[in-house]
Design an enzyme around this catalytic site. Structure first.
Site, PDB file in Angstrom:
ATOM      1  N   ASP A  94      41.015  38.653  83.179  1.00  0.00           N
ATOM      2  CA  ASP A  94      40.176  38.037  83.954  1.00  0.00           C
ATOM      3  C   ASP A  94      39.252  36.727  83.507  1.00  0.00           C
ATOM      4  O   ASP A  94      39.057  37.077  82.226  1.00  0.00           O
ATOM      5  CB  ASP A  94      39.394  39.173  84.864  1.00  0.00           C
ATOM      6  CG  ASP A  94      38.427  38.341  85.724  1.00  0.00           C
ATOM      7  OD1 ASP A  94      38.900  37.636  86.412  1.00  0.00           O
ATOM      8  OD2 ASP A  94      37.223  39.176  86.063  1.00  0.00           O
ATOM      9  N   GLY A  97      34.792  35.471  85.601  1.00  0.00           N
ATOM     10  CA  GLY A  97      34.162  35.244  86.929  1.00  0.00           C
ATOM     11  C   GLY A  97      33.527  36.328  87.629  1.00  0.00           C
ATOM     12  O   GLY A  97      32.511  36.176  88.148  1.00  0.00           O
ATOM     13  N   PHE A  98      34.046  37.560  87.241  1.00  0.00           N
ATOM     14  CA  PHE A  98      33.384  38.741  87.987  1.00  0.00           C
ATOM     15  C   PHE A  98      31.904  38.910  87.091  1.00  0.00           C
ATOM     16  O   PHE A  98      31.097  39.403  87.533  1.00  0.00           O
ATOM     17  CB  PHE A  98      34.098  39.991  87.664  1.00  0.00           C
ATOM     18  CG  PHE A  98      33.605  41.143  88.196  1.00  0.00           C
ATOM     19  CD1 PHE A  98      33.505  41.172  89.595  1.00  0.00           C
ATOM     20  CD2 PHE A  98      33.192  42.274  87.679  1.00  0.00           C
ATOM     21  CE1 PHE A  98      33.115  42.354  90.358  1.00  0.00           C
ATOM     22  CE2 PHE A  98      32.668  43.184  87.983  1.00  0.00           C
ATOM     23  CZ  PHE A  98      32.391  43.414  89.557  1.00  0.00           C
ATOM     24  N   GLN A 190      38.014  32.319  97.502  1.00  0.00           N
ATOM     25  CA  GLN A 190      36.581  32.965  97.745  1.00  0.00           C
ATOM     26  C   GLN A 190      36.306  32.606  99.093  1.00  0.00           C
ATOM     27  O   GLN A 190      37.217  32.225  99.850  1.00  0.00           O
ATOM     28  CB  GLN A 190      35.554  32.201  96.965  1.00  0.00           C
ATOM     29  CG  GLN A 190      35.665  32.770  95.321  1.00  0.00           C
ATOM     30  CD  GLN A 190      35.390  34.253  95.155  1.00  0.00           C
ATOM     31  OE1 GLN A 190      35.143  34.891  96.082  1.00  0.00           O
ATOM     32  NE2 GLN A 190      35.957  34.734  94.004  1.00  0.00           N
ATOM     33  N   ASP A 267      43.845  45.755  91.104  1.00  0.00           N
ATOM     34  CA  ASP A 267      43.130  46.272  89.954  1.00  0.00           C
ATOM     35  C   ASP A 267      41.778  46.983  90.348  1.00  0.00           C
ATOM     36  O   ASP A 267      41.312  46.486  91.317  1.00  0.00           O
ATOM     37  CB  ASP A 267      43.053  45.142  88.833  1.00  0.00           C
ATOM     38  CG  ASP A 267      41.625  44.287  89.157  1.00  0.00           C
ATOM     39  OD1 ASP A 267      41.664  43.435  89.907  1.00  0.00           O
ATOM     40  OD2 ASP A 267      40.584  44.795  88.416  1.00  0.00           O
ATOM     41  N   CYS A 305      50.770  66.225  91.379  1.00  0.00           N
ATOM     42  CA  CYS A 305      50.702  65.369  90.476  1.00  0.00           C
ATOM     43  C   CYS A 305      51.607  65.538  89.436  1.00  0.00           C
ATOM     44  O   CYS A 305      51.785  66.794  88.956  1.00  0.00           O
ATOM     45  CB  CYS A 305      49.449  65.017  89.972  1.00  0.00           C
ATOM     46  SG  CYS A 305      49.246  63.563  88.910  1.00  0.00           S
ATOM     47  N   CYS A 307      51.157  64.202  86.199  1.00  0.00           N
ATOM     48  CA  CYS A 307      50.504  63.697  85.159  1.00  0.00           C
ATOM     49  C   CYS A 307      50.393  64.879  84.109  1.00  0.00           C
ATOM     50  O   CYS A 307      50.459  65.954  84.438  1.00  0.00           O
ATOM     51  CB  CYS A 307      49.278  62.783  85.204  1.00  0.00           C
ATOM     52  SG  CYS A 307      47.797  64.047  85.491  1.00  0.00           S
ATOM     53  N   CYS A 310      47.502  67.487  85.101  1.00  0.00           N
ATOM     54  CA  CYS A 310      47.891  68.403  86.155  1.00  0.00           C
ATOM     55  C   CYS A 310      48.874  69.176  85.517  1.00  0.00           C
ATOM     56  O   CYS A 310      49.041  70.328  86.156  1.00  0.00           O
ATOM     57  CB  CYS A 310      48.398  67.569  87.223  1.00  0.00           C
ATOM     58  SG  CYS A 310      47.083  66.508  88.213  1.00  0.00           S
ATOM     59  N   HIS A 336      44.972  61.025  85.158  1.00  0.00           N
ATOM     60  CA  HIS A 336      45.175  61.334  86.264  1.00  0.00           C
ATOM     61  C   HIS A 336      45.035  60.445  87.286  1.00  0.00           C
ATOM     62  O   HIS A 336      45.968  60.166  88.054  1.00  0.00           O
ATOM     63  CB  HIS A 336      44.492  62.752  86.598  1.00  0.00           C
ATOM     64  CG  HIS A 336      44.686  63.102  88.089  1.00  0.00           C
ATOM     65  ND1 HIS A 336      46.022  63.241  88.649  1.00  0.00           N
ATOM     66  CD2 HIS A 336      43.834  62.772  89.217  1.00  0.00           C
ATOM     67  CE1 HIS A 336      45.811  63.460  89.763  1.00  0.00           C
ATOM     68  NE2 HIS A 336      44.754  63.227  90.172  1.00  0.00           N
TER      69      HIS A 336
END
Length: 378
Positions: A94, A97-98, A190, A267, A305, A307, A310, A336
């Site tokens: 990124d 900008g954020f 934007q 994201d 799940c 993973c 789990c 997870h």
RNA sequence: GGAGGGGUAGCGAAGUGGUUAAACGCGGCUGACUGUAACUCAGCUCCCUACGGGUUCGGGGGUUCAAAUCCCUCCCCCUCCA
């Protein structure tokens, strides 16, 4: 830009959903895709090897933060972000900008760029579109972003118009400064909640011909209906054959809605952040593992799940770890939650390919109660 | 046996006549978190039929309009010296 390609594989004939393939110098991924965020060249608590296990495709990192520490020069010297992090998959950075949004109390926007106050030591910093691109060129991610202003919500129409125009000028400057043909550069649309500004921003950004387009300025405090409308007001003006990326969105409802509107990439820090704070996104809804009701619950966190958290551990154990701020607990829950969202997008891909995405989406909305009270979105 | 110190809400610890149902910390409970200043932040945590009421500061008894705070007495704990 030649090494970056985007192909559409399947289109849903009931919604605007599609599956596709993004080809980058560091690997190929299928879309729609959820991308874990590793701001400081690390997905907090999760190793690259674990990211491989949960089938993470692209991961994010951040220009602003890596600029401050360790400095893009060091990462360049290390051979780029991929080698620095030992990540053998596509990376997206990124632009900073954020941070114009998240660090708004310590920055000042000017036409030239943004004057930040270094949040670590108070130093004066100045980030421009050109500087952001140069840093990103040095970091060497596969996909880099235009430096934009992510405006807070709500904003007045006048302010938003001004901001959109400035972001367009910055996009042009960034594009002109972009030097590395192996890195795809995305433009960011934007316009806040204003339909005409969204269209205007989209059209003008597309005119500049980027490798992909983002819907920015979402998840900055607006309600879900407003966010869904922002997507609606933007996607129709984006080219069909370029990837579309909804920035900062990571709830189940918004991901599914975005996919149905033709978004390819998502994201979000949400899954990893709430994981560290004890909340799990599961196939049976939200679970706050800190809650007392789990202290003697020796069942898996999410029975649906696959993973490691789990498959190998109980809710009682995870609760114990989180209650005690053990790194392992934060790691297992992060793994997870990421796996949950990655699996969600994989399921969506499959549903699109099998021509049943609409039904899949409706079933999920029904199951999670998104149409009747669950505004949280997971 | 002698000298001294101390007993405050689950724990630690302030407070030493009124503005104290009692600071603060921990623990406990609950909530928040969306392109990461985040192992962070917020609320609740004596009892109840709860924008009001009832009982509290080792036990008992006093002084006072009013006490966790002053006096008497009992119980318990700690330190040092024998």
């Amino acid at each position: 830009m030649d090494k970056f390609k985007f192909n559409i594989n399947t289109k849903c004939n009931e919604t605007k959903a599609r599956t596709g393939t993004i080809v980058t110098p560091n690997g190929t991924v299928k879309t729609p895709i959820f991308m874990p965020v590793g701001t400081l060249a690390s997905v907090k608590y999760v190793s690259p090897e674990e990211l491989t296990d949960i089938e993470a495709g692209i991961i994010l990192s951040n220009t602003y933060h890596l600029w401050l520490r360790p400095g893009e020069d060091i990462i360049k010297e290390a051979g780029g972000l991929h080698r620095f992090m030992n990540v053998k998959r596509p990376i997206l950075t990124d632009s900073g900008g954020f941070q114009v949004f998240s660090l708004s109390s310590m920055r000042k926007i000017t036409e030239e760029g943004v004057a930040f106050r270094n949040h670590l030591n108070g130093d004066a910093l100045f980030l421009t579109p050109e500087k952001s691109i140069q840093i990103q060129n040095d970091l060497g991610a596969d996909i880099i972003m235009s430096f934009d202003e992510c405006p807070a919500y709500p904003a007045t129409y006048e302010y938003m118009k001004e901001s959109v125009d400035r972001t367009l000028r910055w996009a042009k400057r960034g594009k002109d400064a972009h030097k590395n043909p192996n890195q795809a550069l995305f433009g960011i649309v934007q316009g806040g909640e204003f339909s005409d500004l969204r269209e205007y921003s989209a059209r003008k950004t597309v005119e500049m011909d980027f490798d992909g387009y983002s819907i920015g300025g979402t998840s900055v405090g607006e309600s879900k209906p407003v966010m869904f409308k922002m997507i609606q007001d933007t996607v129709p003006f984006l080219p069909e054959d370029k990837p579309r990326y909804l920035m900062g969105v990571g709830t189940v409802d918004a991901i599914l809605d975005g996919i149905s509107q033709g978004v390819d990439m998502f994201d979000c820090v949400l899954p990893t952040r709430i994981a560290r704070h004890g909340t799990a996104m599961t196939t049976i809804g939200r679970i706050n593992i800190r809650n007392q009701q789990y202290d003697r619950d020796f069942t898996p966190l999410d029975p649906g799940c696959d993973c490691i958290a789990c498959k190998n551990y109980t809710r009682a154990y995870l609760r114990h770890l989180i209650k005690n701020k053990e790194g392992l607990g934060m790691r297992l829950l992060s793994i997870h939650n990421l796996r949950f969202l990655i699996k969600l997008t994989q399921n969506a891909q499959e549903a699109i390919e099998e021509g049943r995405f609409k039904a899949f989406k409706d079933e999920m909305f029904e199951r999670f109660g998104f149409n009747k009270g669950n505004t949280k979105g997971y």
